[in-house]
Design a protein around this motif. Structure first.
Motif, PDB file in Angstrom:
ATOM      1  N   SER A 145       0.821  -1.209   0.000  1.00 42.95           N
ATOM      2  CA  SER A 145       0.000   0.000   0.000  1.00 42.95           C
ATOM      3  C   SER A 145       0.858   1.264   0.000  1.00 42.95           C
ATOM      4  CB  SER A 145      -0.934   0.000   1.217  1.00 42.95           C
ATOM      5  OG  SER A 145      -0.182  -0.099   2.424  1.00 42.95           O
ATOM      6  N   SER A 146       2.019   1.203   0.668  1.00 44.25           N
ATOM      7  CA  SER A 146       2.892   2.385   0.710  1.00 44.25           C
ATOM      8  C   SER A 146       3.510   2.670  -0.648  1.00 44.25           C
ATOM      9  CB  SER A 146       3.996   2.182   1.756  1.00 44.25           C
ATOM     10  OG  SER A 146       4.913   1.175   1.343  1.00 44.25           O
ATOM     11  N   LEU A 147       3.613   1.667  -1.499  1.00 46.14           N
ATOM     12  CA  LEU A 147       4.148   1.863  -2.848  1.00 46.14           C
ATOM     13  C   LEU A 147       3.061   2.284  -3.827  1.00 46.14           C
ATOM     14  CD1 LEU A 147       6.523  -1.237  -3.105  1.00 46.14           C
ATOM     15  CD2 LEU A 147       7.164   1.139  -2.734  1.00 46.14           C
ATOM     16  N   HIS A 148       1.824   2.319  -3.353  1.00 45.88           N
ATOM     17  CA  HIS A 148       0.683   2.727  -4.187  1.00 45.88           C
ATOM     18  C   HIS A 148       0.570   1.883  -5.457  1.00 45.88           C
ATOM     19  CE1 HIS A 148       0.319   6.123  -1.489  1.00 45.88           C
ATOM     20  NE2 HIS A 148       1.579   6.469  -1.746  1.00 45.88           N
ATOM     21  N   LEU A 149       0.783   0.595  -5.305  1.00 46.11           N
ATOM     22  CA  LEU A 149       0.667  -0.316  -6.435  1.00 46.11           C
ATOM     23  C   LEU A 149      -0.757  -0.846  -6.526  1.00 46.11           C
ATOM     24  CD1 LEU A 149       3.949  -2.392  -6.022  1.00 46.11           C
ATOM     25  CD2 LEU A 149       3.518  -0.580  -7.675  1.00 46.11           C
ATOM     26  N   LYS A 150      -1.253  -0.894  -7.742  1.00 49.40           N
ATOM     27  CA  LYS A 150      -2.576  -1.450  -7.994  1.00 49.40           C
ATOM     28  C   LYS A 150      -2.384  -2.906  -8.388  1.00 49.40           C
ATOM     29  CE  LYS A 150      -6.755  -0.516 -10.723  1.00 49.40           C
ATOM     30  NZ  LYS A 150      -7.318   0.269 -11.855  1.00 49.40           N
ATOM     31  N   VAL A 151      -2.859  -3.811  -7.538  1.00 53.85           N
ATOM     32  CA  VAL A 151      -2.557  -5.233  -7.681  1.00 53.85           C
ATOM     33  C   VAL A 151      -3.820  -6.028  -7.994  1.00 53.85           C
ATOM     34  CG1 VAL A 151      -1.608  -7.283  -6.545  1.00 53.85           C
ATOM     35  CG2 VAL A 151      -0.650  -5.021  -6.036  1.00 53.85           C
ATOM     36  N   LEU A 152      -3.728  -6.890  -9.000  1.00 54.62           N
ATOM     37  CA  LEU A 152      -4.807  -7.810  -9.345  1.00 54.62           C
ATOM     38  C   LEU A 152      -4.321  -9.233  -9.171  1.00 54.62           C
ATOM     39  CD1 LEU A 152      -7.670  -8.328 -10.622  1.00 54.62           C
ATOM     40  CD2 LEU A 152      -6.459  -8.564 -12.816  1.00 54.62           C
ATOM     41  N   ILE A 153      -5.114 -10.050  -8.490  1.00 55.84           N
ATOM     42  CA  ILE A 153      -4.813 -11.471  -8.371  1.00 55.84           C
ATOM     43  C   ILE A 153      -5.745 -12.241  -9.297  1.00 55.84           C
ATOM     44  CG2 ILE A 153      -4.775 -13.475  -6.846  1.00 55.84           C
ATOM     45  CD1 ILE A 153      -4.020 -11.620  -4.570  1.00 55.84           C
ATOM     46  N   TYR A 159      -5.041  -5.826   0.208  1.00 52.55           N
ATOM     47  CA  TYR A 159      -4.792  -4.686  -0.656  1.00 52.55           C
ATOM     48  C   TYR A 159      -5.090  -4.983  -2.123  1.00 52.55           C
ATOM     49  CZ  TYR A 159      -0.682  -7.631  -0.935  1.00 52.55           C
ATOM     50  OH  TYR A 159       0.147  -8.714  -1.072  1.00 52.55           O
ATOM     51  N   ALA A 160      -5.319  -6.243  -2.472  1.00 50.28           N
ATOM     52  CA  ALA A 160      -5.421  -6.643  -3.878  1.00 50.28           C
ATOM     53  C   ALA A 160      -6.859  -6.867  -4.309  1.00 50.28           C
ATOM     54  CB  ALA A 160      -4.619  -7.922  -4.120  1.00 50.28           C
ATOM     55  N   ASP A 161      -7.119  -6.618  -5.583  1.00 51.66           N
ATOM     56  CA  ASP A 161      -8.379  -7.018  -6.200  1.00 51.66           C
ATOM     57  C   ASP A 161      -8.234  -8.457  -6.698  1.00 51.66           C
ATOM     58  OD1 ASP A 161      -9.426  -4.455  -5.819  1.00 51.66           O
ATOM     59  OD2 ASP A 161      -8.633  -3.753  -7.742  1.00 51.66           O
ATOM     60  N   ILE A 162      -9.349  -9.152  -6.815  1.00 53.10           N
ATOM     61  CA  ILE A 162      -9.325 -10.557  -7.230  1.00 53.10           C
ATOM     62  C   ILE A 162     -10.239 -10.756  -8.430  1.00 53.10           C
ATOM     63  CG2 ILE A 162      -9.731 -12.944  -6.509  1.00 53.10           C
ATOM     64  CD1 ILE A 162      -9.451 -11.967  -3.590  1.00 53.10           C
ATOM     65  N   ALA A 163      -9.734 -11.442  -9.433  1.00 53.00           N
ATOM     66  CA  ALA A 163     -10.534 -11.806 -10.602  1.00 53.00           C
ATOM     67  C   ALA A 163     -10.464 -13.313 -10.796  1.00 53.00           C
ATOM     68  CB  ALA A 163     -10.043 -11.089 -11.855  1.00 53.00           C
ATOM     69  N   VAL A 164     -11.584 -13.988 -10.610  1.00 53.85           N
ATOM     70  CA  VAL A 164     -11.657 -15.421 -10.869  1.00 53.85           C
ATOM     71  C   VAL A 164     -12.019 -15.625 -12.332  1.00 53.85           C
ATOM     72  CG1 VAL A 164     -12.813 -17.596 -10.304  1.00 53.85           C
ATOM     73  CG2 VAL A 164     -12.371 -15.903  -8.498  1.00 53.85           C
ATOM     74  N   VAL A 165     -11.237 -16.406 -13.045  1.00 49.51           N
ATOM     75  CA  VAL A 165     -11.541 -16.724 -14.440  1.00 49.51           C
ATOM     76  C   VAL A 165     -12.142 -18.119 -14.463  1.00 49.51           C
ATOM     77  CG1 VAL A 165     -10.694 -16.885 -16.798  1.00 49.51           C
ATOM     78  CG2 VAL A 165      -9.590 -15.309 -15.188  1.00 49.51           C
ATOM     79  N   ASN A 166     -13.452 -18.203 -14.623  1.00 53.35           N
ATOM     80  CA  ASN A 166     -14.108 -19.504 -14.705  1.00 53.35           C
ATOM     81  C   ASN A 166     -13.972 -20.039 -16.121  1.00 53.35           C
ATOM     82  OD1 ASN A 166     -15.801 -21.752 -14.046  1.00 53.35           O
ATOM     83  ND2 ASN A 166     -17.464 -20.696 -15.109  1.00 53.35           N
ATOM     84  N   ASP A 167     -13.178 -21.085 -16.258  1.00 52.63           N
ATOM     85  CA  ASP A 167     -12.816 -21.585 -17.584  1.00 52.63           C
ATOM     86  C   ASP A 167     -13.817 -22.639 -18.078  1.00 52.63           C
ATOM     87  OD1 ASP A 167     -11.391 -21.959 -19.923  1.00 52.63           O
ATOM     88  OD2 ASP A 167      -9.918 -23.313 -19.009  1.00 52.63           O
ATOM     89  N   GLY A 168     -15.078 -22.216 -18.242  1.00 56.09           N
ATOM     90  CA  GLY A 168     -16.094 -23.117 -18.770  1.00 56.09           C
ATOM     91  C   GLY A 168     -16.329 -24.328 -17.893  1.00 56.09           C
ATOM     92  N   SER A 169     -16.296 -24.165 -16.579  1.00 55.22           N
ATOM     93  CA  SER A 169     -16.449 -25.289 -15.652  1.00 55.22           C
ATOM     94  C   SER A 169     -17.793 -25.992 -15.827  1.00 55.22           C
ATOM     95  CB  SER A 169     -16.326 -24.805 -14.206  1.00 55.22           C
ATOM     96  OG  SER A 169     -15.042 -24.277 -13.955  1.00 55.22           O
ATOM     97  N   ALA A 170     -17.758 -27.315 -15.628  1.00 54.87           N
ATOM     98  CA  ALA A 170     -18.981 -28.112 -15.721  1.00 54.87           C
ATOM     99  C   ALA A 170     -19.668 -28.257 -14.369  1.00 54.87           C
ATOM    100  CB  ALA A 170     -18.657 -29.500 -16.279  1.00 54.87           C
TER     101      ALA A 170
END
Length: 243
Positions: free
Chosen positions: A4-12, A36-47
């Motif tokens: 957070s002190s580096l002001h980095l925008k982080v995506l997981i 501090y991070a945002d999260i993006a789940v990529v659902n790869d066409g799960s059955a």
């Protein structure tokens, strides 16, 4: 280092295929160690119910209507990271094998070394789950091959626990290997003058399910990836726009 002190925008980025049993626990674990991070789940066409379980977590969910494989899923995450102007993109698998507690050190090493990618290696400190003996032989062969071709030490080239800076995000958003991309992507980085490093991490064994890579698939994988690495190494970027 404080992210957070580096002001980095982080995506997981969490690629997930049929991971309904553990995806909620994976997201909860990430939030504990990386608030501090945002999260993006990529659902790869799960059955299974991966999509529904991921939506319940409140994370961003990028839903692929068809199974593209790990390469397509991960590249979807990098495209999202580039389009949303993130400084850092992190890959954490949806099967629970990667420990988010190691993420702080990966980020610190990436920034302190000025690298484009930091890879979590289970073999540097030899802690935690070390994989089967057959896979370790294959990983050792591929790691030695990548080390020789790039001039950079590599011990765990198949690790999907990775942290990337802006230049690597841009590269992978525009082009990313398919099928089993972890190894070939390192050659791609090197071809474009980008640099990777490794950081010790502790891997876990899968809590649920099993790997889709059988003994026969492992042999096919070794041949296919070796050929892909050699072909990729012989190719040099020419007319692409500068990163």
């Amino acid at each position: 280092m404080s992210v957070s002190s580096l002001h980095l925008k982080v995506l997981i980025i969490v690629p997930a295929y049929n991971e309904a049993e553990q995806i909620k626990a994976v997201i909860e674990d990430i939030r504990v160690h990386a608030p501090y991070a945002d999260i993006a789940v990529v659902n790869d066409g799960s059955a299974d119910d991966t999509l529904q379980q991921a939506l319940l977590t409140g994370a961003t969910v990028l839903n692929l209507p068809y199974n593209l494989g790990i390469g397509g899923a991960v590249q979807t995450g990098y495209l999202h990271a580039m389009n949303e102007d993130y400084d850092i993109a992190v890959q954490i698998d949806g099967d629970g094998q990667h420990d988010p507690a190691d993420l702080r050190q990966l980020l610190s090493d990436l920034v302190d070394n000025g690298a484009d990618m930091a890879i979590g290696s289970r073999f540097l400190d030899k802690a935690g789950y070390q994989s089967t003996w057959m896979r370790k032989i294959g990983i050792s062969f591929l790691s030695n091959l990548v080390s020789g071709l790039t001039g950079h030490r590599a011990t765990d080239t198949t690790s999907g626990f990775r942290v990337c800076g802006r230049r690597a995000i841009s590269l992978f958003a525009h082009w990313y290997p398919t099928d089993y991309p972890e190894v070939e992507s390192l050659i791609l980085l090197n071809n474009h003058g980008l640099r990777f490093i490794e950081t010790p991490v502790t891997m876990r064994s899968r809590a649920f399910g099993k790997s889709s890579i059988t003994a026969i698939k492992s042999m096919y994988y070794m041949v296919k990836v070796t050929l892909a690495i050699l072909l990729s190494h012989s190719w040099k970027p020419g007319q692409e726009q500068s990163l």
